[in-house]
Design an enzyme around this catalytic site. Structure first.
Site, PDB file in Angstrom:
ATOM      1  N   LYS A 163      29.647  40.859  33.540  1.00  0.00           N
ATOM      2  CA  LYS A 163      30.158  39.882  32.561  1.00  0.00           C
ATOM      3  C   LYS A 163      29.340  38.585  32.514  1.00  0.00           C
ATOM      4  O   LYS A 163      29.135  38.018  31.450  1.00  0.00           O
ATOM      5  CB  LYS A 163      31.628  39.570  32.846  1.00  0.00           C
ATOM      6  CG  LYS A 163      32.552  40.750  32.541  1.00  0.00           C
ATOM      7  CD  LYS A 163      34.005  40.387  32.769  1.00  0.00           C
ATOM      8  CE  LYS A 163      34.889  41.609  32.546  1.00  0.00           C
ATOM      9  NZ  LYS A 163      36.310  41.320  32.746  1.00  0.00           N
TER      10      LYS A 163
ATOM     11  N   ASN B  20      33.122  39.576  27.843  1.00  0.00           N
ATOM     12  CA  ASN B  20      33.555  40.969  27.991  1.00  0.00           C
ATOM     13  C   ASN B  20      33.462  41.708  26.656  1.00  0.00           C
ATOM     14  O   ASN B  20      33.770  42.883  26.580  1.00  0.00           O
ATOM     15  CB  ASN B  20      34.984  41.063  28.528  1.00  0.00           C
ATOM     16  CG  ASN B  20      36.004  40.619  27.514  1.00  0.00           C
ATOM     17  OD1 ASN B  20      35.795  39.621  26.829  1.00  0.00           O
ATOM     18  ND2 ASN B  20      37.088  41.350  27.392  1.00  0.00           N
TER      19      ASN B  20
ATOM     20  N   ASP C  27      39.227  38.279  27.475  1.00  0.00           N
ATOM     21  CA  ASP C  27      40.148  38.393  28.621  1.00  0.00           C
ATOM     22  C   ASP C  27      41.165  37.246  28.602  1.00  0.00           C
ATOM     23  O   ASP C  27      42.355  37.460  28.853  1.00  0.00           O
ATOM     24  CB  ASP C  27      39.376  38.342  29.945  1.00  0.00           C
ATOM     25  CG  ASP C  27      38.719  39.662  30.300  1.00  0.00           C
ATOM     26  OD1 ASP C  27      39.212  40.719  29.865  1.00  0.00           O
ATOM     27  OD2 ASP C  27      37.707  39.633  31.032  1.00  0.00           O
TER      28      ASP C  27
ATOM     29  N   GLY D  59      43.267  33.907  42.923  1.00  0.00           N
ATOM     30  CA  GLY D  59      42.023  34.607  42.578  1.00  0.00           C
ATOM     31  C   GLY D  59      41.322  33.932  41.413  1.00  0.00           C
ATOM     32  O   GLY D  59      40.648  34.585  40.609  1.00  0.00           O
TER      33      GLY D  59
ATOM     34  N   GLY E 232      38.731  32.235  41.206  1.00  0.00           N
ATOM     35  CA  GLY E 232      37.270  32.185  41.216  1.00  0.00           C
ATOM     36  C   GLY E 232      36.603  33.465  40.752  1.00  0.00           C
ATOM     37  O   GLY E 232      35.380  33.514  40.594  1.00  0.00           O
ATOM     38  N   GLY E 233      37.360  34.527  40.501  1.00  0.00           N
ATOM     39  CA  GLY E 233      36.772  35.791  40.060  1.00  0.00           C
ATOM     40  C   GLY E 233      36.508  35.772  38.563  1.00  0.00           C
ATOM     41  O   GLY E 233      36.824  34.794  37.873  1.00  0.00           O
TER      42      GLY E 233
ATOM     43  N   ASN F 130      41.942  30.298  45.612  1.00  0.00           N
ATOM     44  CA  ASN F 130      40.921  31.342  45.748  1.00  0.00           C
ATOM     45  C   ASN F 130      40.517  31.462  47.205  1.00  0.00           C
ATOM     46  O   ASN F 130      40.480  30.454  47.920  1.00  0.00           O
ATOM     47  CB  ASN F 130      39.688  30.988  44.894  1.00  0.00           C
ATOM     48  CG  ASN F 130      38.828  32.193  44.620  1.00  0.00           C
ATOM     49  OD1 ASN F 130      39.277  33.133  43.950  1.00  0.00           O
ATOM     50  ND2 ASN F 130      37.618  32.220  45.147  1.00  0.00           N
ATOM     51  N   ARG F 131      40.235  32.701  47.629  1.00  0.00           N
ATOM     52  CA  ARG F 131      39.848  32.922  49.034  1.00  0.00           C
ATOM     53  C   ARG F 131      38.668  32.021  49.402  1.00  0.00           C
ATOM     54  O   ARG F 131      38.707  31.330  50.411  1.00  0.00           O
ATOM     55  CB  ARG F 131      39.487  34.403  49.219  1.00  0.00           C
ATOM     56  CG  ARG F 131      39.061  34.754  50.611  1.00  0.00           C
ATOM     57  CD  ARG F 131      38.766  36.229  50.695  1.00  0.00           C
ATOM     58  NE  ARG F 131      37.731  36.657  49.747  1.00  0.00           N
ATOM     59  CZ  ARG F 131      37.261  37.886  49.646  1.00  0.00           C
ATOM     60  NH1 ARG F 131      37.755  38.836  50.416  1.00  0.00           N
ATOM     61  NH2 ARG F 131      36.328  38.195  48.773  1.00  0.00           N
TER      62      ARG F 131
ATOM     63  N   TYR G 274      46.374  47.129  36.957  1.00  0.00           N
ATOM     64  CA  TYR G 274      47.211  48.112  36.250  1.00  0.00           C
ATOM     65  C   TYR G 274      47.174  49.488  36.914  1.00  0.00           C
ATOM     66  O   TYR G 274      47.851  50.408  36.477  1.00  0.00           O
ATOM     67  CB  TYR G 274      46.846  48.202  34.763  1.00  0.00           C
ATOM     68  CG  TYR G 274      45.360  48.286  34.492  1.00  0.00           C
ATOM     69  CD1 TYR G 274      44.696  49.494  34.530  1.00  0.00           C
ATOM     70  CD2 TYR G 274      44.642  47.125  34.198  1.00  0.00           C
ATOM     71  CE1 TYR G 274      43.335  49.567  34.293  1.00  0.00           C
ATOM     72  CE2 TYR G 274      43.270  47.181  33.957  1.00  0.00           C
ATOM     73  CZ  TYR G 274      42.628  48.407  34.011  1.00  0.00           C
ATOM     74  OH  TYR G 274      41.281  48.455  33.789  1.00  0.00           O
TER      75      TYR G 274
ATOM     76  N   GLY H 278      48.998  44.518  34.498  1.00  0.00           N
ATOM     77  CA  GLY H 278      47.792  44.243  33.726  1.00  0.00           C
ATOM     78  C   GLY H 278      47.550  45.133  32.519  1.00  0.00           C
ATOM     79  O   GLY H 278      46.608  44.893  31.766  1.00  0.00           O
TER      80      GLY H 278
HETATM   81  P1  NAP Z   1      35.833  39.708  40.710  1.00  0.00           P
HETATM   82  O1  NAP Z   1      35.047  38.905  39.731  1.00  0.00           O
HETATM   83  O2  NAP Z   1      35.115  40.503  41.743  1.00  0.00           O
HETATM   84  O3  NAP Z   1      36.849  38.663  41.439  1.00  0.00           O
HETATM   85  C1  NAP Z   1      37.664  39.055  42.491  1.00  0.00           C
HETATM   86  C2  NAP Z   1      38.586  37.904  42.872  1.00  0.00           C
HETATM   87  O4  NAP Z   1      39.482  38.366  43.878  1.00  0.00           O
HETATM   88  C3  NAP Z   1      37.859  36.706  43.485  1.00  0.00           C
HETATM   89  O5  NAP Z   1      38.610  35.558  43.204  1.00  0.00           O
HETATM   90  C4  NAP Z   1      37.882  37.050  44.982  1.00  0.00           C
HETATM   91  O6  NAP Z   1      37.818  35.909  45.811  1.00  0.00           O
HETATM   92  C5  NAP Z   1      39.256  37.672  45.095  1.00  0.00           C
HETATM   93  N1  NAP Z   1      39.355  38.601  46.197  1.00  0.00           N
HETATM   94  C6  NAP Z   1      38.700  39.782  46.352  1.00  0.00           C
HETATM   95  N2  NAP Z   1      39.083  40.372  47.504  1.00  0.00           N
HETATM   96  C7  NAP Z   1      39.979  39.542  48.085  1.00  0.00           C
HETATM   97  C8  NAP Z   1      40.731  39.583  49.307  1.00  0.00           C
HETATM   98  N3  NAP Z   1      40.619  40.620  50.157  1.00  0.00           N
HETATM   99  N4  NAP Z   1      41.551  38.553  49.592  1.00  0.00           N
HETATM  100  C9  NAP Z   1      41.667  37.500  48.751  1.00  0.00           C
HETATM  101  N5  NAP Z   1      40.981  37.404  47.582  1.00  0.00           N
HETATM  102  C10 NAP Z   1      40.150  38.413  47.264  1.00  0.00           C
HETATM  103  O7  NAP Z   1      36.785  40.742  39.977  1.00  0.00           O
HETATM  104  P2  NAP Z   1      37.479  40.617  38.524  1.00  0.00           P
HETATM  105  O8  NAP Z   1      36.589  41.196  37.498  1.00  0.00           O
HETATM  106  O9  NAP Z   1      37.979  39.233  38.317  1.00  0.00           O
HETATM  107  O10 NAP Z   1      38.695  41.645  38.711  1.00  0.00           O
HETATM  108  C11 NAP Z   1      39.763  41.361  39.607  1.00  0.00           C
HETATM  109  C12 NAP Z   1      40.886  42.372  39.393  1.00  0.00           C
HETATM  110  O11 NAP Z   1      41.403  42.233  38.086  1.00  0.00           O
HETATM  111  C13 NAP Z   1      40.458  43.839  39.501  1.00  0.00           C
HETATM  112  O12 NAP Z   1      41.505  44.538  40.147  1.00  0.00           O
HETATM  113  C14 NAP Z   1      40.313  44.296  38.065  1.00  0.00           C
HETATM  114  O13 NAP Z   1      40.569  45.675  37.907  1.00  0.00           O
HETATM  115  C15 NAP Z   1      41.405  43.473  37.401  1.00  0.00           C
HETATM  116  N6  NAP Z   1      41.156  43.187  35.966  1.00  0.00           N
HETATM  117  C16 NAP Z   1      42.143  43.471  35.076  1.00  0.00           C
HETATM  118  C17 NAP Z   1      41.952  43.181  33.736  1.00  0.00           C
HETATM  119  C18 NAP Z   1      43.020  43.522  32.736  1.00  0.00           C
HETATM  120  O14 NAP Z   1      42.745  43.549  31.534  1.00  0.00           O
HETATM  121  N7  NAP Z   1      44.238  43.765  33.161  1.00  0.00           N
HETATM  122  C19 NAP Z   1      40.766  42.555  33.295  1.00  0.00           C
HETATM  123  C20 NAP Z   1      39.798  42.253  34.239  1.00  0.00           C
HETATM  124  C21 NAP Z   1      40.009  42.562  35.597  1.00  0.00           C
HETATM  125  P3  NAP Z   1      36.394  35.295  46.315  1.00  0.00           P
HETATM  126  O15 NAP Z   1      35.900  34.425  45.173  1.00  0.00           O
HETATM  127  O16 NAP Z   1      36.741  34.513  47.521  1.00  0.00           O
HETATM  128  O17 NAP Z   1      35.493  36.478  46.566  1.00  0.00           O
END
Ligand code: NAP
Length: 245
Positions: free
Chosen positions: A41, A62, A77, A102, A104-105, A127-128, A194, A215
């Protein structure tokens, strides 16, 4: 097919180093547009010819559209999340005090920006990696808290909506995100995961009497908004919803 558009929506797995070549190839092959997901992204945003203001602020896209040879990037998103909250809970995002875990993701940043754009009554980011939450909070005039049970407990006392934007809860073995005893019946709890459809967080929240949403609604609405970008027409939302069920 329902709209009788003679095109296909197909999935492609692209290695990070191949993203630029893949975008050039899809342009050559006259794709209308693309959805982009993990881990592309941010990189895709840098390869666009134009970004709308919201995508530029987040630094991640996205949804891409080819428009007269130009690659236009958007982020659906954030607005997809706002529509999901309205649909799940029957309330506008702007009226809510929000705790976002979360932040910061990729998805978390989009949600944080959307909450700021909606002028949420309160926005608390966790955020972690705490520096990411602090930096984003400064940018959005929000509040950042520590990644700790104590900080979650204090923040939870003063919010209406809790959002999980981490992948914690996708696996059965994942540790609980929030201590179940902190969840109350007057909370709204939204997990952007989801799969599974009901994470431990959602289970604990439902047991506490809180209203919950997963989700799938965000996935649906970011997809519907992408469809609108590509085809300049309303998305067949009920058909899309049924396809996800
Ligand atoms: P990402 O950019 O990799 O971000 C992951 C986030 O989760 C970061 O804030 C990370 O913290 C945190 N994290 C990861 N492992 C962790 C742990 N063990 N303990 C605490 N925090 C943790 O991923 P993303 O694209 O944002 O996606 C995140 C989730 O959302 C996924 O499950 C994805 O499938 C879902 N999602 C859903 C939709 C939807 O339309 N429903 C859209 C997008 C994503 P750090 O910064 O500290 O690493």
């Amino acid at each position: 097919a329902h709209c009788e558009i003679p095109l296909h929506y197909a999935g492609f797995e692209i290695a990070p180093n191949d993203l630029k070549a893949a975008l050039l190839l899809t342009a050559e092959r006259e794709f209308v547009g693309l959805n982009i997901t993990i881990p592309h992204k941010r990189a895709a945003a840098m390869l666009c010819d134009e970004l709308d203001g919201f995508a530029a602020a987040i630094g991640a896209v996205n949804c891409l559209r080819f428009d007269h040879g130009k690659l236009i990037g958007r982020n659906t998103d954030g607005p997809g999340f706002a529509r999901a909250i309205a649909e799940e809970f029957g309330v506008e995002l702007g009226g809510l005090r929000v705790l976002l875990l979360g932040a910061g993701g990729g998805a978390g940043r989009a949600i944080a920006h959307e909450c700021a754009r909606a002028r949420c009554a309160k926005l608390v980011l966790a955020n972690r990696d705490e520096t990411k939450a602090r930096d984003l909070a400064q940018q959005l005039a929000a509040e950042a808290i520590r990644w700790s049970d104590d900080a979650f407990a204090s923040a939870l006392a003063e919010v209406d909506l809790v959002v999980n934007a981490t992948p914690l809860g996708m696996k059965d073995t994942d540790e609980p995100l929030i201590d179940a005893t902190l969840l109350r019946r007057d909370l709204l709890v939204y997990d952007i995961i989801y799969e599974p459809v009901r994470t431990r967080l959602l289970d604990d929240a439902a047991n506490a009497g809180a209203r919950i949403g997963n989700g799938l609604s965000m996935l649906l609405h970011q997809g519907a908004l992408s469809f609108e970008q590509w085809f300049d027409r309303a998305a067949p939302i009920d058909v899309m919803r049924a396809a996800l069920a």
